[in-house]
Write a protein that holds these residues in place. Structure first.
Motif, PDB file in Angstrom:
ATOM      1  N   GLY A 237       0.816  -1.214   0.000  1.00  0.00           N
ATOM      2  CA  GLY A 237       0.000   0.000   0.000  1.00  0.00           C
ATOM      3  C   GLY A 237       0.843   1.255   0.000  1.00  0.00           C
ATOM      4  N   MET A 238       1.906   1.262   0.823  1.00  0.00           N
ATOM      5  CA  MET A 238       2.813   2.411   0.839  1.00  0.00           C
ATOM      6  C   MET A 238       3.515   2.565  -0.507  1.00  0.00           C
ATOM      7  SD  MET A 238       4.462   1.869   4.642  1.00  0.00           S
ATOM      8  CE  MET A 238       5.674   3.156   4.363  1.00  0.00           C
ATOM      9  N   GLY A 239       3.838   1.427  -1.139  1.00  0.00           N
ATOM     10  CA  GLY A 239       4.475   1.489  -2.447  1.00  0.00           C
ATOM     11  C   GLY A 239       3.585   2.123  -3.498  1.00  0.00           C
ATOM     12  N   LEU A 240       2.290   1.824  -3.456  1.00  0.00           N
ATOM     13  CA  LEU A 240       1.354   2.429  -4.407  1.00  0.00           C
ATOM     14  C   LEU A 240       1.248   3.938  -4.188  1.00  0.00           C
ATOM     15  CD1 LEU A 240      -1.498  -0.250  -4.359  1.00  0.00           C
ATOM     16  CD2 LEU A 240       0.069   0.226  -6.244  1.00  0.00           C
ATOM     17  N   ILE A 241       1.270   4.357  -2.930  1.00  0.00           N
ATOM     18  CA  ILE A 241       1.215   5.787  -2.636  1.00  0.00           C
ATOM     19  C   ILE A 241       2.489   6.486  -3.119  1.00  0.00           C
ATOM     20  CG2 ILE A 241       1.056   7.506  -0.802  1.00  0.00           C
ATOM     21  CD1 ILE A 241      -0.520   5.435   0.837  1.00  0.00           C
ATOM     22  N   LEU A 242       3.637   5.891  -2.804  1.00  0.00           N
ATOM     23  CA  LEU A 242       4.916   6.480  -3.229  1.00  0.00           C
ATOM     24  C   LEU A 242       5.034   6.495  -4.746  1.00  0.00           C
ATOM     25  CD1 LEU A 242       7.345   4.873  -0.628  1.00  0.00           C
ATOM     26  CD2 LEU A 242       6.511   7.236  -0.688  1.00  0.00           C
TER      27      LEU A 242
END
Length: 336
Positions: A96-101
Motif C-alpha cells: 500500500g505504501m508502495g502504491l502511494i509512493l
C-alpha cells in the motif's frame, strides 16, 4: 506501474505528451509508458487510474497498519498463526505504501533511479504478500495434519524458516529491476509494465501460477481432512447432527471464499502478463492491475479481523468498552 495513460484525441495532447514525457516522442514510438516524468505536474492532467491505485494503496496501508500494530504490541500474539498473519499484513502494508509512493514519484519527482526502486519495492511487497498467503496455507494444513504436535517449538521454528524464505525470495525478485534486469536500455524488451522486461514479468506470472496451484492442492487436502474429521465424529455419535453439517459446510465455504478472492484478484493480471504486449493500450494494464491490489485490501478482513483475539484488541483500541470477563476462544489456524 510507473506509466501514464495518454489518449490520442487531439494533436495538442500528443504535443503535450512529448513535452512532459521525452521518451514518448516520435523516436520512441514503441515504448509503453515512461519513467522520465515531468517535474511540473500542473502541465498535464492526472490519470484517474493512478488516482484509483493511490486510493487503493491508502486503504490497504490503513487497514494493515492496524493489524501490524495490534500483533506487534500484543504479547500473547506470538504464536505461529499470528506471526504468519503479521507477515501478510506487513507485506500488504508495504504494498500500500508502495502504491502511494509510486503516485507521488510519478507526478512530482523526475528520476529513473527512484522509479526503478519504486517498481522493485512494489514487486517485492506483492510477492511477499502472495508468498505469505502460501505460508498461511501450509500452516493451516500442518495444523490439521499434525494436530497433536502442532503446538511445539518445532512448529515455530519451521514458521520462521518459511518466513525467511518468503522474504528472501521476495527481496531478490524486487532487486532484479534495480540491479539491471530492466528495459531502460532496450525498449524492445519492455513488457506491459515498464521498466520490467517481458522475461521478468513472465517469471513473476509463472511464480504466481505455481503458488496458486500449490494453494489449490493444499486447500483441497484441508477440505478432505475437515470432512473426514466431521464424518469420524458423526460415526462416534452414531449420527450426523445438523451442527456437524453446518460446521463442515462453513469450513468448505470459507476455503472457497479464500481461493475465489485470491484467484479473482490476481489471475487477470497474471494472465495478461503472459499474453500482453508493450504496444497494447495502458488501460488494459491498469484494468487488470487494480483488481490485484484489492486482494491486499481484502486479506486483513479474511485473515485478521475475523479472529476473536484481534477483534478483542480492536474493541479495546477503538471502543475502550471491552468486558474483560467475556471468554474468548483462541482459534486454531484452520479456523482463521
Amino acid at each position: 506501474m510507473n506509466e501514464t495513460f495518454l489518449g490520442n484525441d487531439t494533436v495538442a495532447t500528443a504535443t503535450l505528451a512529448g513535452k512532459a514525457f521525452p521518451c514518448m516522442e516520435a523516436n520512441y514510438p514503441e515504448r509503453n509508458g515512461c519513467l522520465e516524468l515531468s517535474a511540473a505536474p500542473q502541465d498535464f492532467p492526472i490519470n484517474p487510474w493512478d488516482i484509483m491505485l493511490c486510493m487503493s494503496g491508502t486503504v490497504i496501508a490503513c487497514e494493515n497498519s492496524i493489524v501490524v500494530a495490534i500483533i506487534f504490541y500484543t504479547p500473547t500474539m506470538r504464536t505461529p498463526m499470528f506471526v504468519l498473519i503479521g507477515s501478510l499484513a506487513t507485506a500488504d502494508l508495504l504494498a500500500g505504501m508502495g502504491l502511494i509512493l509510486n503516485f507521488v514519484f510519478q507526478y512530482v519527482i523526475s528520476s529513473e533511479t527512484i522509479s526503478l526502486i519504486t517498481v522493485g519495492f512494489l514487486v517485492a511487497s506483492f510477492t511477499a504478500s502472495i508468498s505469505s498467503l502460501l505460508a498461511i496455507t501450509v500452516d493451516r494444513y500442518f495444523s490439521l495434519y499434525n494436530a497433536l504436535t502442532y503446538f511445539s517449538e518445532k512448529t515455530l521454528h519451521y514458521v520462521h524458516l518459511m518466513l525467511a524464505g518468503t522474504w528472501g525470495v521476495s527481496m531478490c525478485l524486487g532487486l532484479l529491476p534495480v540491479l539491471g534486469w530492466n528495459c531502460l536500455d532496450d525498449p524492445n524488451s519492455c513488457s506491459i509494465v515498464r521498466p520490467l522486461t517481458r522475461s521478468n514479468v513472465t517469471l513473476l506470472a509463472v511464480s504466481f501460477f505455481v503458488i496458486f496451484i500449490l494453494m489449490l492442492t493444499l486447500y483441497f487436502k484441508i477440505c478432505k481432512i475437515v470432512c473426514h474429521h466431521a464424518h469420524q465424529i458423526a460415526l462416534q455419535k452414531h449420527f450426523f447432527t445438523a451442527s456437524h453439517y453446518v460446521a463442515t459446510k462453513k469450513g468448505v465455504s470459507t476455503l472457497a471464499i479464500i481461493l475465489g478472492t485470491f484467484g479473482a484478484s490476481w489471475l487477470p493480471f497474471a494472465i495478461y502478463c503472459l499474453v500482453g504486449e508493450r504496444e497494447y493500450p495502458l488501460v488494459y494494464t491498469y484494468a487488470t492491475l487494480l483488481p490485484a491490489t484489492y486482494n491486499s485490501m481484502i486479506n486483513p478482513i479474511i485473515y485478521a479481523y475475523r479472529n476473536a483475539e484481534i477483534q478483542r484488541s480492536l474493541y479495546v483500541l477503538f471502543c475502550g468498552c471491552f468486558q474483560t470477563n467475556v471468554a474468548y476462544r483462541s482459534r486454531s489456524p484452520s479456523e482463521v
